[in-house]
Design a protein around this motif. Sequence first.
Motif, PDB file in Angstrom:
ATOM      1  N   PHE A 106       0.810  -1.219   0.000  1.00  0.00           N
ATOM      2  CA  PHE A 106       0.000   0.000   0.000  1.00  0.00           C
ATOM      3  C   PHE A 106       0.843   1.270   0.000  1.00  0.00           C
ATOM      4  O   PHE A 106       0.390   2.334  -0.437  1.00  0.00           O
ATOM      5  CB  PHE A 106      -0.920   0.013   1.224  1.00  0.00           C
ATOM      6  CG  PHE A 106      -0.180   0.115   2.532  1.00  0.00           C
ATOM      7  CD1 PHE A 106       0.100   1.341   3.105  1.00  0.00           C
ATOM      8  CD2 PHE A 106       0.257  -1.032   3.182  1.00  0.00           C
ATOM      9  CE1 PHE A 106       0.800   1.430   4.293  1.00  0.00           C
ATOM     10  CE2 PHE A 106       0.958  -0.949   4.375  1.00  0.00           C
ATOM     11  CZ  PHE A 106       1.228   0.285   4.931  1.00  0.00           C
ATOM     12  N   ALA A 109       1.003   3.553  -3.142  1.00  0.00           N
ATOM     13  CA  ALA A 109      -0.201   4.145  -3.726  1.00  0.00           C
ATOM     14  C   ALA A 109       0.063   5.516  -4.351  1.00  0.00           C
ATOM     15  O   ALA A 109      -0.242   5.746  -5.542  1.00  0.00           O
ATOM     16  CB  ALA A 109      -1.312   4.235  -2.689  1.00  0.00           C
ATOM     17  N   ASP A 129      -3.943  -2.137  -2.003  1.00  0.00           N
ATOM     18  CA  ASP A 129      -4.567  -0.813  -1.954  1.00  0.00           C
ATOM     19  C   ASP A 129      -5.503  -0.694  -3.146  1.00  0.00           C
ATOM     20  O   ASP A 129      -5.166  -1.118  -4.254  1.00  0.00           O
ATOM     21  CB  ASP A 129      -3.509   0.293  -2.007  1.00  0.00           C
ATOM     22  CG  ASP A 129      -4.108   1.671  -1.748  1.00  0.00           C
ATOM     23  OD1 ASP A 129      -3.923   2.189  -0.635  1.00  0.00           O
ATOM     24  OD2 ASP A 129      -4.764   2.221  -2.650  1.00  0.00           O
ATOM     25  N   THR A 131      -7.202   2.394  -3.878  1.00  0.00           N
ATOM     26  CA  THR A 131      -7.582   3.807  -3.916  1.00  0.00           C
ATOM     27  C   THR A 131      -7.134   4.539  -5.168  1.00  0.00           C
ATOM     28  O   THR A 131      -7.559   5.666  -5.402  1.00  0.00           O
ATOM     29  CB  THR A 131      -6.997   4.548  -2.703  1.00  0.00           C
ATOM     30  OG1 THR A 131      -5.559   4.493  -2.747  1.00  0.00           O
ATOM     31  CG2 THR A 131      -7.482   3.932  -1.399  1.00  0.00           C
ATOM     32  N   ASN A 139      -5.489  -2.385  -9.216  1.00  0.00           N
ATOM     33  CA  ASN A 139      -5.428  -2.512  -7.763  1.00  0.00           C
ATOM     34  C   ASN A 139      -5.720  -3.962  -7.382  1.00  0.00           C
ATOM     35  O   ASN A 139      -6.796  -4.481  -7.692  1.00  0.00           O
ATOM     36  CB  ASN A 139      -6.470  -1.602  -7.101  1.00  0.00           C
ATOM     37  CG  ASN A 139      -6.236  -0.133  -7.400  1.00  0.00           C
ATOM     38  OD1 ASN A 139      -5.640   0.586  -6.629  1.00  0.00           O
ATOM     39  ND2 ASN A 139      -6.733   0.321  -8.552  1.00  0.00           N
TER      40      ASN A 139
END
Length: 347
Positions: A106, A109, A129, A131, A139
């Motif tokens: 993550f 990101a 992650d 996002t 992702n």
Amino acid sequence: MRRFSKVAAAVTATAALAFTTAACGGTSTESDSDEEKGAAIAYDVGGRGDQSFNDAAFAGLEKAKKEFGFEGRDVEPSDGEADADKVNRLNELARQGYNPVIGVGFAYAAAIEDAAKKNPDVTFGLIDDDTVKADNVVNMVFTEEQGSYLAGVAAAKTTETKTVGFVGGVEIPLIKKFEAGFVQGVKDTDDSVEIKRQYLTQPPDMGGFSKPDLGKAAAQGQLDDDADVVYHAAGLAGQGVIEAAAAKDKWVIGVDSDQYSQKTLAKFKDSILTSMTKDVSGAVYALIESVQDGKPLEGVQRFSLEDDGVGLADSNPAFTEMTELQDAVKKAKDEIIDGKITVKTSP
């Protein structure tokens, strides 16, 4: 959307990129080969050799290299690096012709969001992650709470002292998912079981994923306080948890890869009851395969208990021979898949 699973055995070794040693933590030299570049992965905290998360990603890359015959590259992180270092690393890999470029963890990101804008013709993968929203970013996320629930069932069925432990690397939402599932699995199985919980570091200090001595000390404290089964979600630091459990002849539950089968953990394997596995290897391989096929995966790829994206390893004969435990784990797995059990994502 393709579905893919089967946990691959993790592999250990060391390799890195030398374009900026200080910023990128690399040591190997750049290849002048005309061989197809193929895919590249950039590791999370702890790097290759963690017998866990990063090694699983490497196993997926290695499988793809053998399957498709490309060069490939894996790159180590450097201690205390900033997001700018990660962006430079990803941009350089893209510039050199690697595709896809995968950030393992993550923490990549923001860097992947930046690099994806600058390299629209390259597919970027982001593990753990969901996002980053971009046409060229995939992702790859997992239902860690579901697999951890099964780990909790196993712990509750195995403990003789009615006390179990959880050691998390860093207290962040991702690792709280492991804790939440484990606690729920234990309590749903036997509400009388006490659960000791400890995190090794707090953000922004990510050292809890890379320092085995911290894991060892935390596990020793829990074991001294009557815990006889300890579950860790601590990356490289989890090796210390495993060592502590083995020293006291108690059970430990590994994470991410089948840690019972790891060669560097062989002397501790008789204490590794099982491991909560995440098919990071399968996720990495499938993304690379999709790019090789000219049909890159897109959006969010979610791996769950239903498609074996998470689960419990069964390499230890002692684990498979516990009939009551096996029945309880199977029942819990079926009920999660059928929707009869909804596993929490926060404690």
